[in-house]
Design a protein around this motif. Structure first.
Motif, mmCIF file in Angstrom:
data_model
loop_
_atom_site.group_PDB
_atom_site.id
_atom_site.type_symbol
_atom_site.label_atom_id
_atom_site.label_comp_id
_atom_site.label_asym_id
_atom_site.label_seq_id
_atom_site.Cartn_x
_atom_site.Cartn_y
_atom_site.Cartn_z
ATOM 1 N N ASP A 3 -1.730 -8.174 15.920
ATOM 2 C CA ASP A 3 -2.180 -6.830 15.587
ATOM 3 C C ASP A 3 -1.665 -6.372 14.234
ATOM 4 O O ASP A 3 -1.703 -5.176 13.936
ATOM 5 C CB ASP A 3 -1.754 -5.844 16.671
ATOM 6 N N LEU A 4 -1.203 -7.291 13.409
ATOM 7 C CA LEU A 4 -0.730 -6.902 12.094
ATOM 8 C C LEU A 4 -1.900 -6.425 11.242
ATOM 9 O O LEU A 4 -2.997 -6.989 11.289
ATOM 10 C CB LEU A 4 -0.016 -8.065 11.400
ATOM 11 N N GLY A 72 7.858 -5.209 -4.389
ATOM 12 C CA GLY A 72 7.188 -4.844 -3.151
ATOM 13 C C GLY A 72 8.140 -4.845 -1.974
ATOM 14 O O GLY A 72 8.095 -3.954 -1.114
ATOM 15 N N PHE A 73 9.040 -5.831 -1.934
ATOM 16 C CA PHE A 73 9.996 -5.892 -0.822
ATOM 17 C C PHE A 73 10.978 -4.736 -0.874
ATOM 18 O O PHE A 73 11.286 -4.114 0.150
ATOM 19 C CB PHE A 73 10.753 -7.216 -0.840
ATOM 20 N N LEU A 158 7.775 -4.408 8.684
ATOM 21 C CA LEU A 158 8.331 -4.773 7.389
ATOM 22 C C LEU A 158 7.385 -5.713 6.644
ATOM 23 O O LEU A 158 7.168 -5.563 5.434
ATOM 24 C CB LEU A 158 9.703 -5.423 7.559
ATOM 25 N N LEU A 159 6.818 -6.673 7.349
ATOM 26 C CA LEU A 159 5.879 -7.594 6.713
ATOM 27 C C LEU A 159 4.647 -6.855 6.213
ATOM 28 O O LEU A 159 4.201 -7.070 5.074
ATOM 29 C CB LEU A 159 5.480 -8.689 7.705
ATOM 30 N N GLU A 160 4.086 -5.999 7.049
ATOM 31 C CA GLU A 160 2.921 -5.219 6.626
ATOM 32 C C GLU A 160 3.248 -4.372 5.391
ATOM 33 O O GLU A 160 2.466 -4.313 4.426
ATOM 34 C CB GLU A 160 2.469 -4.299 7.755
ATOM 35 N N SER A 161 4.399 -3.732 5.428
ATOM 36 C CA SER A 161 4.802 -2.871 4.323
ATOM 37 C C SER A 161 5.024 -3.670 3.051
ATOM 38 O O SER A 161 4.665 -3.231 1.949
ATOM 39 C CB SER A 161 6.068 -2.102 4.714
ATOM 40 N N TRP A 162 5.632 -4.867 3.184
ATOM 41 C CA TRP A 162 5.838 -5.717 2.003
ATOM 42 C C TRP A 162 4.514 -6.049 1.336
ATOM 43 O O TRP A 162 4.390 -5.954 0.111
ATOM 44 C CB TRP A 162 6.574 -6.998 2.400
ATOM 45 N N VAL A 163 3.518 -6.435 2.114
ATOM 46 C CA VAL A 163 2.221 -6.794 1.534
ATOM 47 C C VAL A 163 1.579 -5.578 0.867
ATOM 48 O O VAL A 163 1.050 -5.673 -0.253
ATOM 49 C CB VAL A 163 1.290 -7.390 2.608
ATOM 50 N N ARG A 164 1.642 -4.417 1.506
ATOM 51 C CA ARG A 164 1.041 -3.212 0.922
ATOM 52 C C ARG A 164 1.711 -2.841 -0.390
ATOM 53 O O ARG A 164 1.031 -2.565 -1.394
ATOM 54 C CB ARG A 164 1.143 -2.032 1.901
ATOM 55 N N HIS A 165 3.031 -2.823 -0.392
ATOM 56 C CA HIS A 165 3.734 -2.424 -1.613
ATOM 57 C C HIS A 165 3.596 -3.482 -2.704
ATOM 58 O O HIS A 165 3.553 -3.147 -3.901
ATOM 59 C CB HIS A 165 5.206 -2.161 -1.304
ATOM 60 N N THR A 166 3.533 -4.745 -2.319
ATOM 61 C CA THR A 166 3.307 -5.793 -3.313
ATOM 62 C C THR A 166 1.931 -5.629 -3.950
ATOM 63 O O THR A 166 1.775 -5.789 -5.173
ATOM 64 C CB THR A 166 3.443 -7.188 -2.669
ATOM 65 N N LEU A 167 0.922 -5.303 -3.150
ATOM 66 C CA LEU A 167 -0.412 -5.061 -3.701
ATOM 67 C C LEU A 167 -0.383 -3.913 -4.706
ATOM 68 O O LEU A 167 -1.029 -3.980 -5.760
ATOM 69 C CB LEU A 167 -1.396 -4.750 -2.573
#
Length: 235
Positions: A3-4, A72-73, A158-167
């Motif tokens: 569900d990510l 992003g991280f 945390l993984l979802e947030s990392w991808v969003r902020h990296t984008l």
């Protein structure tokens, strides 16, 4: 783990057990998988995830994705962790939480020539989540999220947030050039302006060039260490 939620143009692939998402990402990239694939393993004591990129610029410039993923991280953990938790970034990809090493970024590309545009570039994240083997505090230079008061941070979020902020930072880099990325990164860089030992040499870490190559001053001379030298397989 199904569900990510990732931003548009990103898609996830989970691996389990002892499978290394970095190795899986390389295999997918070689096979021609679309860029934007996020391969991840959320099991065990370490959060591991890798992003697949398809650069349109030479490798030396594309390696800017290493510090971009770091930004992003930092933003992702900063949004989820207690406010007193501090994140800093080592030039070569290390992640420090409250001053101690908590993980790292790594990079691999289809080629190692810094002047050539690679077919693909993989940036991998490895993050200590659970307490390391042995008693906490035995090695003050190594830590984990749990040891730093981040036990409530969910790996999935945390993984979802990392991808969003990296984008977000990828878009800033593409639209505004390296200046805003440099400005943000300099505020998080470990040892900037200090004397360091790097690859057997001692000097002062005075800054980075346009493509985040390290500028190290030794005996009155400034030496450039390209970021592409940190690419796995480049030596």
């Amino acid at each position: 783990m199904n569900d990510l939620q990732f931003p548009p143009l990103f898609q996830g692939e989970a691996v389990t057990g002892t499978a290394d998402p970095f190795d899986r990402a390389i295999a997918l990239a070689v096979a021609g998988t679309d860029p934007g694939t996020v391969v991840y393993n959320l099991g065990g004591g370490t959060l591991r995830a890798s992003l697949i990129f398809a650069p349109e610029v030479p490798l030396e410039e594309a390696m800017s994705m290493l510090p971009v993923c770091g930004l992003g991280f930092q933003a992702a953990l900063g949004a989820l962790a207690p406010p007193e938790v501090a994140v800093h970034l080592d030039w070569a990809g290390g992640i420090r939480v409250n001053g101690a090493t908590c993980g790292r970024f790594r990079a691999r590309a289809s080629g190692t020539d810094p002047a050539e545009t690679p077919d693909w570039l993989i940036i991998g994240l490895e993050l200590n989540v659970q307490t390391l083997e042995g008693n906490p505090g035995n090695d003050p230079d190594r830590t984990s999220l749990i040891e730093e008061g981040c036990g409530e941070v969910e790996r999935e979020r945390l993984l979802e947030s990392w991808v969003r902020h990296t984008l977000y930072w990828i878009n800033r880099w593409q639209e505004d050039g390296p200046r805003p990325v440099h400005a943000e990164w300099r505020g998080l860089a470990k040892n900037l302006g200090e004397d360091i030992d790097f690859n057997g040499e001692t000097g002062t870490f005075v800054g980075v060039d346009e493509f985040f190559g390290m500028l190290m001053r030794t005996d009155g001379e400034t030496k450039l260490v390209p970021l592409s030298t940190q690419l796995e397989g480049s030596k």
